[in-house]
Design an enzyme around this catalytic site. Sequence first.
Site, PDB file in Angstrom:
ATOM      1  N   HIS A 170     -44.742 -27.941 -25.283  1.00 48.40           N
ATOM      2  CA  HIS A 170     -44.882 -29.243 -25.935  1.00 48.40           C
ATOM      3  C   HIS A 170     -43.560 -30.005 -25.984  1.00 48.40           C
ATOM      4  CE1 HIS A 170     -42.661 -27.750 -29.386  1.00 48.40           C
ATOM      5  NE2 HIS A 170     -43.322 -26.612 -29.191  1.00 48.40           N
ATOM      6  N   GLU A 206     -48.597 -20.799 -31.112  1.00 52.70           N
ATOM      7  CA  GLU A 206     -47.332 -20.071 -31.061  1.00 52.70           C
ATOM      8  C   GLU A 206     -47.415 -18.736 -31.792  1.00 52.70           C
ATOM      9  OE1 GLU A 206     -44.877 -19.053 -29.640  1.00 52.70           O
ATOM     10  OE2 GLU A 206     -43.377 -20.652 -29.749  1.00 52.70           O
TER      11      GLU A 206
END
Length: 233
Positions: A22, A95
Amino acid sequence: MSEPEATKDPGRGPGRLVLVRHGETEGNVAKLLDTRVPGLPLTERGVAQAKSFAARLAEPPVRLYSSVALRARQTAGHIESGIGVPAEVLDGVHEVQVGELEGSNSDAAHHEFQRIYRSWHIGELSTRLPGGESGEEVLGRYLPVLEQLRADYLAPGSDSRDVLLVSHGAAMRLVARELTGVAPPFTTNNHLDNTETIELVPTAEGGWTCVRWGRYTPPFGYQVEPAADDPMG
């Protein structure tokens, strides 16, 4: 340092699974261990990174996905605006969850995370972050998603365009280590910059080959010193 081109190689065969980290967040700037969903949004620079990534694509992917984290969804949204492929959200590809270390940017917290994270890369996958996940748990939720994407879009005879998945640095590196055998210390020292990619090609034998890891291409024997940037997010 120049950015790697997020383009398809002329004459290349099957489509790739392109894992995209990202764009930048305030947590990245502050070196926070920011893993809990939904997490922090993109900075203005992170938005620009996502738009630049989209502009560098030579052709649109067959599918565009992101994790459930806000920063990944926003990155995928800006890529969608640039290429016209709808962004979809997938569970399981967020994550590594750091538990009690969440929100910290202290040297002690980073050292503890790195100690345990590096142990996963040498096979000690049952080790658990305090109050967080083990390596086994990260792989257990993440790998089935990739195998489903492979079956749906990257099987022999399928569309040769890529599948893009906007995800997260630490999880991406662990998954790529597991799938391709690229070894530490390269996998642990080579942190991914925002919107850098790990690109995987499915093999006929059911495995995966890594054809890009951030700014590097095979062979992955580079002596990479531990990076000073944020390791994850």
